[in-house]
Motif scaffolding. Structure first.
Motif, PDB file in Angstrom:
ATOM      1  N   GLY A 478       0.937  -1.186  -0.039  1.00  0.00           N
ATOM      2  CA  GLY A 478      -0.056  -0.167  -0.144  1.00  0.00           C
ATOM      3  C   GLY A 478       1.013   1.305   0.112  1.00  0.00           C
ATOM      4  O   GLY A 478       1.946   1.393   0.298  1.00  0.00           O
ATOM      5  N   ARG A 479       0.185   2.390  -0.430  1.00  0.00           N
ATOM      6  CA  ARG A 479       0.778   3.778  -0.373  1.00  0.00           C
ATOM      7  C   ARG A 479       1.047   4.215   0.959  1.00  0.00           C
ATOM      8  O   ARG A 479       1.935   5.432   0.973  1.00  0.00           O
ATOM      9  CB  ARG A 479      -0.048   4.538  -1.379  1.00  0.00           C
ATOM     10  N   SER A 480       0.645   3.903   2.035  1.00  0.00           N
ATOM     11  CA  SER A 480       1.044   4.406   3.204  1.00  0.00           C
ATOM     12  C   SER A 480       2.612   4.233   3.820  1.00  0.00           C
ATOM     13  O   SER A 480       2.916   4.738   4.625  1.00  0.00           O
ATOM     14  CB  SER A 480      -0.080   3.760   4.253  1.00  0.00           C
ATOM     15  N   HIS A 481       2.974   3.238   2.933  1.00  0.00           N
ATOM     16  CA  HIS A 481       4.291   2.874   3.350  1.00  0.00           C
ATOM     17  C   HIS A 481       5.194   3.458   2.105  1.00  0.00           C
ATOM     18  O   HIS A 481       4.915   3.483   1.001  1.00  0.00           O
ATOM     19  CB  HIS A 481       4.823   1.458   3.370  1.00  0.00           C
ATOM     20  N   PRO A 482       6.417   4.263   2.476  1.00  0.00           N
ATOM     21  CA  PRO A 482       7.358   4.964   1.619  1.00  0.00           C
ATOM     22  C   PRO A 482       7.579   4.076   0.496  1.00  0.00           C
ATOM     23  O   PRO A 482       7.709   4.454  -0.620  1.00  0.00           O
ATOM     24  CB  PRO A 482       8.521   5.478   2.354  1.00  0.00           C
ATOM     25  N   GLU A 483       7.947   2.612   0.808  1.00  0.00           N
ATOM     26  CA  GLU A 483       8.242   1.722  -0.250  1.00  0.00           C
ATOM     27  C   GLU A 483       7.391   0.675  -0.417  1.00  0.00           C
ATOM     28  O   GLU A 483       7.784  -0.591  -0.837  1.00  0.00           O
ATOM     29  CB  GLU A 483       9.825   1.146  -0.047  1.00  0.00           C
ATOM     30  N   GLY A 484       6.084   0.963  -0.183  1.00  0.00           N
ATOM     31  CA  GLY A 484       5.032  -0.244  -0.140  1.00  0.00           C
ATOM     32  C   GLY A 484       4.736  -0.548  -1.557  1.00  0.00           C
ATOM     33  O   GLY A 484       4.879   0.227  -2.720  1.00  0.00           O
ATOM     34  N   THR A 485       4.346  -1.741  -1.712  1.00  0.00           N
ATOM     35  CA  THR A 485       3.984  -2.255  -3.085  1.00  0.00           C
ATOM     36  C   THR A 485       2.430  -2.198  -3.354  1.00  0.00           C
ATOM     37  O   THR A 485       1.722  -2.797  -2.313  1.00  0.00           O
ATOM     38  CB  THR A 485       4.422  -3.703  -3.269  1.00  0.00           C
ATOM     39  N   GLU A 486       1.986  -1.638  -4.102  1.00  0.00           N
ATOM     40  CA  GLU A 486       0.609  -1.482  -4.637  1.00  0.00           C
ATOM     41  C   GLU A 486       0.208  -2.858  -5.441  1.00  0.00           C
ATOM     42  O   GLU A 486       0.837  -3.109  -6.460  1.00  0.00           O
ATOM     43  CB  GLU A 486       0.200  -0.177  -5.275  1.00  0.00           C
ATOM     44  N   LEU A 487      -0.997  -3.401  -5.145  1.00  0.00           N
ATOM     45  CA  LEU A 487      -1.357  -4.543  -5.768  1.00  0.00           C
ATOM     46  C   LEU A 487      -2.721  -4.389  -6.569  1.00  0.00           C
ATOM     47  O   LEU A 487      -3.286  -3.192  -6.178  1.00  0.00           O
ATOM     48  CB  LEU A 487      -1.780  -5.556  -4.682  1.00  0.00           C
ATOM     49  N   SER A 488      -3.050  -5.314  -7.451  1.00  0.00           N
ATOM     50  CA  SER A 488      -4.185  -5.121  -8.199  1.00  0.00           C
ATOM     51  C   SER A 488      -5.364  -5.284  -7.445  1.00  0.00           C
ATOM     52  O   SER A 488      -5.162  -6.083  -6.242  1.00  0.00           O
ATOM     53  CB  SER A 488      -4.175  -5.840  -9.458  1.00  0.00           C
ATOM     54  N   THR A 489      -6.600  -4.957  -7.925  1.00  0.00           N
ATOM     55  CA  THR A 489      -7.977  -5.405  -6.877  1.00  0.00           C
ATOM     56  C   THR A 489      -7.812  -7.077  -6.775  1.00  0.00           C
ATOM     57  O   THR A 489      -8.182  -7.448  -5.708  1.00  0.00           O
ATOM     58  CB  THR A 489      -9.089  -4.778  -7.805  1.00  0.00           C
ATOM     59  N   GLY A 490      -7.493  -7.799  -7.980  1.00  0.00           N
ATOM     60  CA  GLY A 490      -7.719  -9.208  -7.884  1.00  0.00           C
ATOM     61  C   GLY A 490      -6.627  -9.603  -6.799  1.00  0.00           C
ATOM     62  O   GLY A 490      -7.004 -10.577  -6.134  1.00  0.00           O
TER      63      GLY A 490
END
Length: 610
Positions: A478-490
Motif C-alpha cells: 500500500g501507499r501508506s508505506h514509503p516503499e510499499g507495493t501496490e497490488l491489483s484489485t484481484g
C-alpha cells in the motif's frame, strides 16, 4: 449500536473532555490549571507594583521607588517565564487529549457487536462528524483553561478596583454583555449554517462532478456543462447568502454590546480621575484603574472568545458523549456456542434495514447441517449478503431466530461466536501492513506465523502472489508505506480470501462474493480450492461453509444450493435436483451459461471433489 443517540446534558460533553484531559495526563492537567491561575494573577500584581512605584516617585522617595521598580521588573520577568512554560504545558496536554480522543473514536466505532451503526445514516454521520472535528475536541481543554485564566484575572482585577472606588464593581457586570452577545450571535450564525447546509452539500456534489475528469466525457456528450455550472452557481449563491445573513446578525449584536462596554470603560477611568482630583485617590490609583480597566476589557474579550469556541466545540463534545454511551450500551454477554447439535438454521427470519422500503429478508427458513457446504445464489438485491450478516451475527433479526446447534445466536457471547467464524467479503479491507500480516490477521494469535499464512495463500490459489512480491510475505503493501507495493484489485482480493482461510477449523466459513474481482479462469480455479477447503472445514462433521455468489457456474460442488429471490428462499436442493426441477435456478443457470459462454465440460467438478 442501535437506535438514535440520546441527548446529553448542557455541559456533560465539555465535562467529559475535561475528565479525558485529567485521565490522559493528570500531572500536566493539574499543572496547567495551577499555572493558568498564577498567570491570571500576575497582571494585577504588576498593576499594583506600578501604583506603588508611581506614588513613591510622586512623593520623592527614591529608595522606595527603586525597590518597587526592581520588584516590578522581577514580576514582569517571572510573568513572561510562566507564559512560555504554560504554553509548552498546554501544547503537550492538547496533543495527549487529541490522541486519547482519536483512540476513543476508534474504540466507539469498533466496540459494538453489530455493524448497524455503520449502515445507519444518522449514527454514521455522527461518527463522521466526530472524526472530522477531533481537533476541536482536543481544543476544548485549551478553551477551558483560557476561560479559567480570563475569569481569574477578572476576579483579581475587580477586588483591586473595588478598593479604588466601589462603583467600579459595575464594570465587570457591563462586561458580561459582550459574552451574552457572543453566545446569541453564535447561535444565529450556527442556525444559518444549518439552513445553508442542504444547498451547500448539493453545490459541493455538483462541483465534484463538474471538476472531475472521470465525468468530463459524459458531460460533454450530454452537453450538460452549462446546466451543471449554472445549477452549482445558484446553489452556492443561496448557501452563501444564508451564511451572510447569520454572520451579519451576529456581528450587529456583538458590536452593540462591545460599544456599551467601551462606554463603561471610559466612565471607570473618569471616576478614578475625579477621585484623584478630589484628593480621595492618588496618581497611582489613576494609573492602576487605567491598567486594570484595560485588562478587564481584554479579559472580557478573551472570555467571550473562549465561550464562543466552547459553544462551537460543545456540539462535537456532546456528539462524542452520545456515541460513547451507545457503544457502552451495546456490551453484551452470553453463552458459549454449543459444540454439537443440528447445525445452522434460520427460523422464519425477517429483517429490514432502517428506512428501507421492504424487508431484506422476509420469512426465511433454512437449515445447514454440520459438515455441509451451502451455496446461496440469486440476483443482486435478493438478500444474499444480508443472510451472511445475520449468520455472522452482525445483526440480530427483527423477527424469527438464527440458531447454532439449537441455540439462538442472540443468546451467545458475540466474541465467542466470532472466534469460530471466518469470512471473506466482496468489500474486503486492504490492510496496508506486510503481506504476511495482511493474511495473518485472519487468525490473530498466529499473525506472525509465516507458514500458516503461506498455507492460507495456497488454499486461496495465491502461491504465485508471494513469488511476485519483492520481499515475499515480508513486503509492505500500500501507499501508506514509503516503499510499499501496490497490488491489483484481484491480488488484494486473493489476500482477503487467504485471510479467511487462516483459521484451521472454523465452525462457520462465509465466502460472500469472493471472486467478484477475478477473471473467469481464476474464479473457476479458486472455486476448486474452495471445494478442497470445504472438505477440510467440514471434515469433522461440525463445520459449515456458506458460499454466496450471483455466479452459478462454479458452485456445483456444494452439498446444497439455496436460491434467494426478493428476500425469500425460492428453491433449495443440489445442482442436479434444481436443474431437474426446471425452476428459477435452472433458468438462471442456463442464462448465465449462455451469457458467459460456459459449457458443462468446462465447469465439470474436478476429480475427487465429491
Amino acid at each position: 449500536m442501535k437506535g438514535k443517540a440520546p441527548a446529553s446534558g448542557k455541559l456533560r460533553g465539555i465535562a467529559a473532555m475535561a475528565r479525558l484531559a485529567l485521565a490522559s495526563d493528570t500531572p500536566r492537567a493539574v499543572g496547567a490549571v495551577v499555572m493558568t491561575l498564577a498567570i491570571s494573577a500576575h497582571p494585577v500584581v504588576v498593576a499594583l507594583f506600578i501604583r506603588q512605584l508611581t506614588d513613591a516617585v510622586v512623593a520623592g522617595h527614591a529608595d522606595t521607588a527603586m525597590g518597587w521598580g526592581l520588584g516590578l521588573a522581577a514580576a514582569v520577568a517571572s510573568w513572561l517565564a510562566l507564559l512560555w512554560y504554560t504554553f509548552g504545558l498546554r501544547t503537550v496536554l492538547e496533543e495527549k487529549v487529541r490522541h486519547a480522543a482519536e483512540a476513543g473514536i476508534a474504540a466507539m466505532s469498533m466496540a459494538p457487536w453489530s455493524v448497524a451503526h455503520h449502515e445507519d445514516p444518522e449514527i454514521a454521520e455522527e461518527l463522521a462528524l466526530i472524526e472530522r472535528d477531533v481537533n476541536r475536541l482536543a481544543q476544548v481543554v485549551i478553551f477551558l483553561l483560557t476561560l479559567l485564566g480570563a475569569l481569574g484575572q477578572l476576579l483579581f482585577a475587580v477586588v483591586v478596583l473595588a478598593d479604588v472606588h466601589p462603583v467600579l464593581l459595575l464594570l465587570p457586570a457591563v462586561g458580561a454583555l459582550p459574552v451574552w452577545a457572543a453566545r446569541r450571535g453564535d447561535r444565529w450564525r450556527q442556525r444559518s449554517l444549518e439552513l445553508a447546509a442542504a444547498d451547500e452539500n448539493r453545490a459541493r456534489e455538483l462541483y465534484a462532478v463538474a471538476c472531475g475528469a472521470e465525468h468530463a466525457q459524459e458531460l460533454s456528450v450530454l452537453g450538460a456543462q452549462a446546466a451543471v455550472r449554472d445549477r452549482h452557481r445558484q446553489l452556492a449563491g443561496a448557501a452563501q447568502r444564508e451564511r451572510e445573513t447569520g454572520a451579519h446578525r451576529s456581528f450587529r449584536v456583538q458590536a452593540d454590546a462591545t460599544g456599551l462596554f467601551g462606554a463603561a470603560y471610559a466612565a471607570a477611568v473618569a471616576v478614578a480621575v475625579l477621585a484623584a482630583v478630589a484628593g480621595k485617590a492618588g496618581v497611582g490609583d489613576v494609573l492602576l484603574t487605567i491598567a486594570l480597566a484595560a485588562q478587564v476589557t481584554g479579559q472580557v474579550t478573551m472570555a467571550t472568545d473562549a465561550v464562543t469556541q466552547l459553544v462551537r466545540a460543545k456540539a462535537t463534545a456532546d456528539r462524542y458523549l452520545r456515541i460513547a454511551a451507545l457503544a457502552d450500551g451495546d456490551r453484551t454477554d452470553g453463552a458459549e456456542p454449543p459444540e454439537t447439535g443440528d447445525g445452522l438454521a434460520l427460523h422464519d427470519v425477517t429483517f429490514r434495514y432502517k428506512d428501507a422500503a421492504r424487508p431484506a429478508l422476509d420469512g426465511v427458513n433454512l437449515r445447514v447441517e454440520g459438515g455441509q457446504t451451502l451455496a446461496v445464489v440469486g440476483e443482486n438485491g435478493a438478500g444474499k449478503t444480508t443472510l451472511a450478516k445475520l449468520m455472522c451475527r452482525l445483526y440480530d433479526p427483527d423477527g424469527g431466530a438464527v440458531t447454532w446447534n439449537g441455540a439462538p445466536l442472540s443468546t451467545l457471547d458475540p466474541e465467542a461466536w466470532r472466534s469460530q467464524v471466518s469470512a471473506a467479503y466482496q468489500d474486503f479491507v486492504r490492510f496496508e501492513v506486510t503481506a504476511g500480516h495482511t493474511v495473518g490477521l485472519g487468525d490473530l494469535p498466529r499473525i506472525d506465523d509465516t507458514g500458516a499464512a503461506r498455507t492460507a495463500l495456497r488454499k486461496a490459489d495465491g502461491e504465485r502472489l508471494e513469488d511476485a512480491l519483492p520481499d515475499g510475505l515480508a513486503t509492505p503493501l500500500g501507499r501508506s508505506h514509503p516503499e510499499g507495493t501496490e497490488l491489483s484489485t484481484g491480488q488484494w482480493q486473493k489476500l482477503a480470501v487467504a485471510r479467511s482461510m487462516m483459521r484451521e477449523t472454523p465452525r462457520l466459513l462465509v465466502l460472500d462474493e469472493p471472486t467478484a474481482s477475478l477473471d473467469a479462469e481464476t474464479e473457476y480455479r479458486l472455486f476448486q480450492h474452495y471445494a478442497r477447503a470445504s472438505r477440510e472445514v467440514t471434515r469433522d462433521g461440525r463445520g459449515i461453509v456458506v458460499i454466496i455468489t450471483h455466479r452459478l457456474g462454479s458452485v456445483r460442488f456444494a452439498d446444497r444450493i439455496a436460491v434467494m429471490e426478493r428476500g425469500t428462499v425460492a428453491e433449495t436442493g443440489t445442482h442436479d435436483e434444481l436443474m431437474a426441477a426446471g425452476g428459477r435456478y435452472a433458468r438462471l443457470y442456463r442464462t448465465q451459461a449462455e451469457a458467459y459462454r460456459l459449457d458443462e465440460p468446462q465447469h465439470a467438478e474436478p476429480e475427487g471433489e465429491r
